[in-house]
Design an enzyme around this catalytic site. Structure first.
Site, PDB file in Angstrom:
ATOM      1  N   ILE A  91       0.835  -1.199   0.000  1.00 15.63           N
ATOM      2  CA  ILE A  91       0.000   0.000   0.000  1.00 15.63           C
ATOM      3  C   ILE A  91       0.873   1.253   0.000  1.00 15.63           C
ATOM      4  O   ILE A  91       1.923   1.297   0.650  1.00 15.63           O
ATOM      5  CB  ILE A  91      -0.964   0.010   1.210  1.00 15.63           C
ATOM      6  CG1 ILE A  91      -2.032   1.097   1.053  1.00 15.63           C
ATOM      7  CG2 ILE A  91      -0.215   0.149   2.530  1.00 15.63           C
ATOM      8  CD1 ILE A  91      -3.179   0.949   2.038  1.00 15.63           C
ATOM      9  N   THR A  92       0.447   2.250  -0.756  1.00 17.36           N
ATOM     10  CA  THR A  92       1.173   3.509  -0.776  1.00 17.36           C
ATOM     11  C   THR A  92       0.197   4.662  -0.979  1.00 17.36           C
ATOM     12  O   THR A  92      -0.976   4.462  -1.284  1.00 17.36           O
ATOM     13  CB  THR A  92       2.265   3.521  -1.861  1.00 17.36           C
ATOM     14  OG1 THR A  92       3.147   4.632  -1.636  1.00 17.36           O
ATOM     15  CG2 THR A  92       1.672   3.646  -3.258  1.00 17.36           C
ATOM     16  N   HIS A  94      -0.577   8.403  -2.922  1.00 20.58           N
ATOM     17  CA  HIS A  94      -0.290   9.308  -4.032  1.00 20.58           C
ATOM     18  C   HIS A  94      -1.057  10.603  -3.807  1.00 20.58           C
ATOM     19  O   HIS A  94      -2.189  10.583  -3.301  1.00 20.58           O
ATOM     20  CB  HIS A  94      -0.722   8.713  -5.369  1.00 20.58           C
ATOM     21  CG  HIS A  94       0.038   7.492  -5.766  1.00 20.58           C
ATOM     22  ND1 HIS A  94       1.411   7.406  -5.711  1.00 20.58           N
ATOM     23  CD2 HIS A  94      -0.391   6.285  -6.233  1.00 20.58           C
ATOM     24  CE1 HIS A  94       1.797   6.220  -6.124  1.00 20.58           C
ATOM     25  NE2 HIS A  94       0.726   5.508  -6.439  1.00 20.58           N
ATOM     26  N   ILE A 163       8.385   2.214  -5.953  1.00 25.15           N
ATOM     27  CA  ILE A 163       8.317   1.580  -7.270  1.00 25.15           C
ATOM     28  C   ILE A 163       7.339   0.418  -7.221  1.00 25.15           C
ATOM     29  O   ILE A 163       7.382  -0.402  -6.295  1.00 25.15           O
ATOM     30  CB  ILE A 163       9.709   1.081  -7.715  1.00 25.15           C
ATOM     31  CG1 ILE A 163      10.642   2.273  -7.931  1.00 25.15           C
ATOM     32  CG2 ILE A 163       9.610   0.235  -8.990  1.00 25.15           C
ATOM     33  CD1 ILE A 163      12.078   1.881  -8.211  1.00 25.15           C
ATOM     34  N   GLY A 175       4.720   2.215 -12.356  1.00 29.17           N
ATOM     35  CA  GLY A 175       6.080   2.732 -12.405  1.00 29.17           C
ATOM     36  C   GLY A 175       6.598   3.276 -11.099  1.00 29.17           C
ATOM     37  O   GLY A 175       6.704   2.551 -10.111  1.00 29.17           O
ATOM     38  N   CYS A 193       4.212   0.804   2.027  1.00 31.59           N
ATOM     39  CA  CYS A 193       4.854  -0.352   1.396  1.00 31.59           C
ATOM     40  C   CYS A 193       5.072  -1.500   2.370  1.00 31.59           C
ATOM     41  O   CYS A 193       5.950  -2.340   2.174  1.00 31.59           O
ATOM     42  CB  CYS A 193       6.173   0.055   0.740  1.00 31.59           C
ATOM     43  SG  CYS A 193       5.965   1.331  -0.528  1.00 31.59           S
TER      44      CYS A 193
END
Length: 231
Positions: A91-92, A94, A163, A175, A193
């Site tokens: 998990i991240t 943005h 990434i 990406g 992450c």
């Protein structure tokens, strides 16, 4: 995993002759579902030799994405929308102030090796950071690009770039996300992450004391991309 610049043979990922990589830049935040749809369509066209490879530079509105290794427990507080996605990783976050680079390359033309491709993405970001006087490093057991933070204590490191990629018919999509000046407090809502060790945090160029415009980042990304990927 390749863990040093000296052992990374950049020539491996230079493309065979063909169309140059297309660079696309979106000036306004792009909703996540629309971005995924656009990537999937472009990747399919690349795989069918109907379109050139592409790097897409953009931002998203605040949101979380959960990769194929993600755990629901890593979402501590659902302040923003959460999207499940087919990319690798966990998990991240943005959001605005983060430069997203979606990389759609035909690895059949380059080298069909996922691990080395990820190492090349890390190298790309490391070289981009070097253009601004920041030493980014890769770690064998933690994908992404890290910055040593001795000011925070022995062994402390912060992630500055995440990434996560997916391949379909050996064409990559998703990406890299590079933290330029996002609201770092938004990372407190997740276990970024999946890394819960308190020695490892999150940083940005602004957090490191650098005021850098996204346009400057984009120029550096384009220049160093050619150094690593050859086009």
């Amino acid at each position: 995993m390749i863990n040093s610049r000296q052992t990374l043979d950049l020539k491996l990922f230079a493309a065979s002759p063909g169309e140059p990589v297309d660079w696309r830049r979106s000036d306004q935040p792009v909703p996540y579902p629309g971005a995924v749809d656009a990537m999937e369509r472009r990747a399919a066209a690349i795989a069918s030799s109907e379109a050139a490879e592409q790097v897409w530079l953009l931002e998203h509105p605040p949101l979380y994405t959960c990769g194929t290794s993600g755990r629901e427990a890593d979402l501590v507080k659902a302040r923003f929308p959460l999207f499940s996605t087919g990319r690798g990783g966990q998990i991240t976050y943005h959001g605005p102030g983060q430069r997203i680079a979606y990389v759609m390359l035909d690895l059949k033309r380059r080298r069909p090796d996922v691990r080395e491709f990820i190492a090349c993405l890390e190298e790309w970001i490391i070289r981009t950071l070097d253009a601004f006087g920041v030493k980014g490093e890769r770690r064998e057991d933690r994908v992404g690009v890290w910055v040593a933070r001795p000011d925070k204590g022995p062994g402390h490191e912060d992630k500055i770039a995440a990434i996560g990629v997916r391949l379909r018919r050996w064409v990559s999509f998703h990406g890299v996300s590079l933290n330029v000046d996002p609201d770092l407090s938004h990372f407190a809502d997740i276990v970024p992450c999946g890394v819960s060790d308190p020695r490892y945090g999150v940083t940005s160029l602004a957090d490191l004391g650098l005021r850098v415009r996204l346009t400057d980042i984009d120029q550096a990304l384009k220049r160093t991309f050619s150094e690593v990927f050859g086009s």
